[in-house]
Design a protein around this motif. Sequence first.
Motif, PDB file in Angstrom:
ATOM      1  N   TYR A   1      31.467  51.885 125.819  1.00  0.00           N
ATOM      2  CA  TYR A   1      32.924  51.899 126.024  1.00  0.00           C
ATOM      3  C   TYR A   1      33.561  50.617 125.485  1.00  0.00           C
ATOM      4  CZ  TYR A   1      37.373  52.854 128.430  1.00  0.00           C
ATOM      5  OH  TYR A   1      38.696  53.113 128.723  1.00  0.00           O
TER       6      TYR A   1
ATOM      7  N   SER B   1      33.195  64.727 130.342  1.00  0.00           N
ATOM      8  CA  SER B   1      34.410  63.918 130.151  1.00  0.00           C
ATOM      9  C   SER B   1      34.741  63.723 128.674  1.00  0.00           C
ATOM     10  CB  SER B   1      34.214  62.534 130.766  1.00  0.00           C
ATOM     11  OG  SER B   1      33.784  62.638 132.090  1.00  0.00           O
ATOM     12  N   ARG B   2      36.030  63.708 128.372  1.00  0.00           N
ATOM     13  CA  ARG B   2      36.467  63.390 126.998  1.00  0.00           C
ATOM     14  C   ARG B   2      36.170  61.923 126.706  1.00  0.00           C
ATOM     15  NH1 ARG B   2      39.779  67.634 128.386  1.00  0.00           N
ATOM     16  NH2 ARG B   2      39.672  69.180 126.728  1.00  0.00           N
ATOM     17  N   PHE B   3      36.475  61.053 127.664  1.00  0.00           N
ATOM     18  CA  PHE B   3      36.023  59.661 127.579  1.00  0.00           C
ATOM     19  C   PHE B   3      35.549  59.267 128.980  1.00  0.00           C
ATOM     20  CE2 PHE B   3      40.405  59.205 128.946  1.00  0.00           C
ATOM     21  CZ  PHE B   3      40.394  58.141 129.820  1.00  0.00           C
ATOM     22  N   GLU B   4      34.634  58.323 129.048  1.00  0.00           N
ATOM     23  CA  GLU B   4      34.113  57.923 130.361  1.00  0.00           C
ATOM     24  C   GLU B   4      33.649  56.472 130.295  1.00  0.00           C
ATOM     25  OE1 GLU B   4      34.387  58.157 133.681  1.00  0.00           O
ATOM     26  OE2 GLU B   4      34.025  60.299 133.348  1.00  0.00           O
TER      27      GLU B   4
ATOM     28  N   GLU C   1      40.345  55.500 121.111  1.00  0.00           N
ATOM     29  CA  GLU C   1      40.067  55.274 122.534  1.00  0.00           C
ATOM     30  C   GLU C   1      40.733  54.013 123.072  1.00  0.00           C
ATOM     31  OE1 GLU C   1      38.951  57.431 124.450  1.00  0.00           O
ATOM     32  OE2 GLU C   1      38.199  58.816 122.925  1.00  0.00           O
TER      33      GLU C   1
ATOM     34  N   GLU D   1      34.023  51.414 121.909  1.00  0.00           N
ATOM     35  CA  GLU D   1      34.961  52.529 121.653  1.00  0.00           C
ATOM     36  C   GLU D   1      36.415  52.071 121.748  1.00  0.00           C
ATOM     37  OE1 GLU D   1      32.198  56.186 123.446  1.00  0.00           O
ATOM     38  OE2 GLU D   1      33.688  55.228 124.715  1.00  0.00           O
ATOM     39  N   ILE D   2      36.715  51.198 122.699  1.00  0.00           N
ATOM     40  CA  ILE D   2      38.122  50.840 122.928  1.00  0.00           C
ATOM     41  C   ILE D   2      38.681  49.908 121.859  1.00  0.00           C
ATOM     42  CG2 ILE D   2      38.099  51.265 125.409  1.00  0.00           C
ATOM     43  CD1 ILE D   2      37.671  48.314 125.882  1.00  0.00           C
TER      44      ILE D   2
ATOM     45  N   ASN E   1      38.980  51.410 133.488  1.00  0.00           N
ATOM     46  CA  ASN E   1      39.561  52.558 132.792  1.00  0.00           C
ATOM     47  C   ASN E   1      40.834  52.108 132.084  1.00  0.00           C
ATOM     48  OD1 ASN E   1      40.646  54.980 131.931  1.00  0.00           O
ATOM     49  ND2 ASN E   1      39.938  56.101 133.737  1.00  0.00           N
TER      50      ASN E   1
ATOM     51  N   GLN F   1      40.962  63.734 131.521  1.00  0.00           N
ATOM     52  CA  GLN F   1      39.838  62.871 131.126  1.00  0.00           C
ATOM     53  C   GLN F   1      38.495  63.558 131.374  1.00  0.00           C
ATOM     54  OE1 GLN F   1      39.480  59.150 133.378  1.00  0.00           O
ATOM     55  NE2 GLN F   1      37.348  58.929 132.818  1.00  0.00           N
TER      56      GLN F   1
ATOM     57  N   VAL G   1      29.589  59.832 125.276  1.00  0.00           N
ATOM     58  CA  VAL G   1      30.643  58.808 125.184  1.00  0.00           C
ATOM     59  C   VAL G   1      30.433  57.776 126.283  1.00  0.00           C
ATOM     60  CG1 VAL G   1      32.539  60.111 124.116  1.00  0.00           C
ATOM     61  CG2 VAL G   1      32.153  60.286 126.587  1.00  0.00           C
ATOM     62  N   GLY G   2      30.942  56.580 126.042  1.00  0.00           N
ATOM     63  CA  GLY G   2      30.997  55.519 127.051  1.00  0.00           C
ATOM     64  C   GLY G   2      29.688  55.359 127.808  1.00  0.00           C
TER      65      GLY G   2
END
Length: 502
Positions: free
Chosen positions: A239, A396-399, A248, A242-243, A186, A326, A420-421
């Motif tokens: 993910y 979740s908004r992000f996961e 994110e 995304e990061i 995370n 989150q 997401v993720g």
Amino acid sequence: MARVRKGAGRPAPLRVLHVAAECFPLVKTGGLADVVAALPAAQRAAGLDVRLLLPAYPALRQALAGTVEVAPIGAAFGAARVALLRGTLPGSDVPTYLIDAPWLYDRPGNPYLGPDGHEWADNLQRFGLLGWTAAQIAAGGLDPEWTPAVVHAHDWHAALVPVYLAARGTAGAQGAHARTVLTVHNLAYQGRFPLERFGELGLPAWMAGPAGVEFHGDLRLLKGGLMFADRITTVSPTYSREILAPAEGHELDDVLRHRADRLSGITNGIDDAVWNPATDPAIAATFDASDLAGKAACKLALQRELGLASQSGAPLLGVVSRLTPQKGLDLLLSVLPQWLGAGGQVAVLGSGDPALEHAWRAAAQAAPDAVGVHIGYDEGLAHRMVAGCDLIGVPSRFEPCGLTQMYGLRYGTLPVVHRVGGLADTVVDADEAALREDRATGFVFGAATPDALARALRHALDGWHHPAAWQQVVRRAMAQDTSWRVPAARYAALYAEAVAQG
Ligand code: ADP
Ligand code: GLC
């Protein structure tokens, strides 16, 4: 692949040291603990020579069996008496090192927070010692009998492992050259401390700058790890992409882009012995895909336990989650009237943000027949919810990965998730094409908004009213391979690549 069979002429099994701050079931605040318990065990079953390094929190220290003192370490990180112990934890055959440092770790409760809910003031030293000790083991000599070829560090708590190894140069005492893998579970949690405390880490002065652990005027331990790890992984491929973008990237997207050639995503598995509806001792009745009668019994038992109306026909949506921004449980609150108005029920198990706890308690008081809320942490109830609900919500908004949607798949409890993720990587929306091709496993929505969630819930409700199609999705969900077998093999391949190429 680093395979790894015993016998003459065969290479010795690859030695891997996992380094982390949590381990299920004794020290757990979230999914990290589940991963740290299950992944090393799966790797050991696949033939790797895996060990685990953890701080000697009281629960672990008391439970460690067959304890030997491997080496005294002496005074370090403000603690007068530090020693490296080895033994095994209950239910595990993974040899486990504990760093015995009573001054730093002999404290009850949460591994990061004191009783006042604030981070322990000496967390820099507590997790500095964790990273430093792992680097000592990896450099050879601390355990004369065992030196890992790969150190696998988890999250910011262990992110200093690659930093300490870089600080001592690549080769260890016996010419050993341990590779480092840093897994980001995370990115939101980075281990942030005032730069003025840099001296407590005993690192070379240049590491106090942008090429080291400094970031925007602070120390950020995770950033240091990202700079020096040989390989960086996140817990799902989506993910890991995304990061790389600011939205994110939690400010670290630039650092990650800089290291993109070393970054990949490997989706977590779940412990299929702990989460198995056919054998689960915590649930009212066991079941499997060929006979779902037990699942209906679990639903009635859960409705009774939570004081909900005993209606088998009411779709029951469950959530097992930390209550933080989150996790998007405010979104679910906003659409609650619609869901209840359509005849649905909701069960929530979680704790965290006091405002969210309060709001969910109030929702249960307002509609006790239809909303059951348990604020707290309860492993057994988590199993009963996953078994007894029809749907499991993860808005979740992000996961980064998410585990509860995978528990849901295994128990035929269809996930309702934001795309997401790891949620995007593990759940297939029951749209027309997926239903036709028998690929659908849940309900997926495309934006973290009440409207999008409400649409997904209407879609789920529609599915609920078509039992044959619903059963098909349930069976497809239960047939997914959510075990650690595939991810464990992917990590093994990554280790082999790191060992071969650096
Ligand atoms: P995260 O690690 O971000 O919290 P995950 O979905 O990866 O999210 O993992 C959460 C883990 O914690 C799961 O094993 C879930 O069952 C468990 N969990 C979360 N909240 C609770 C709770 N209140 N009681 C019991 N288990 C919980
Ligand atoms: C983190 C993430 C979660 C993930 C877990 C285990 O806590 O928030 O998405 O499943 O780590 O990797």
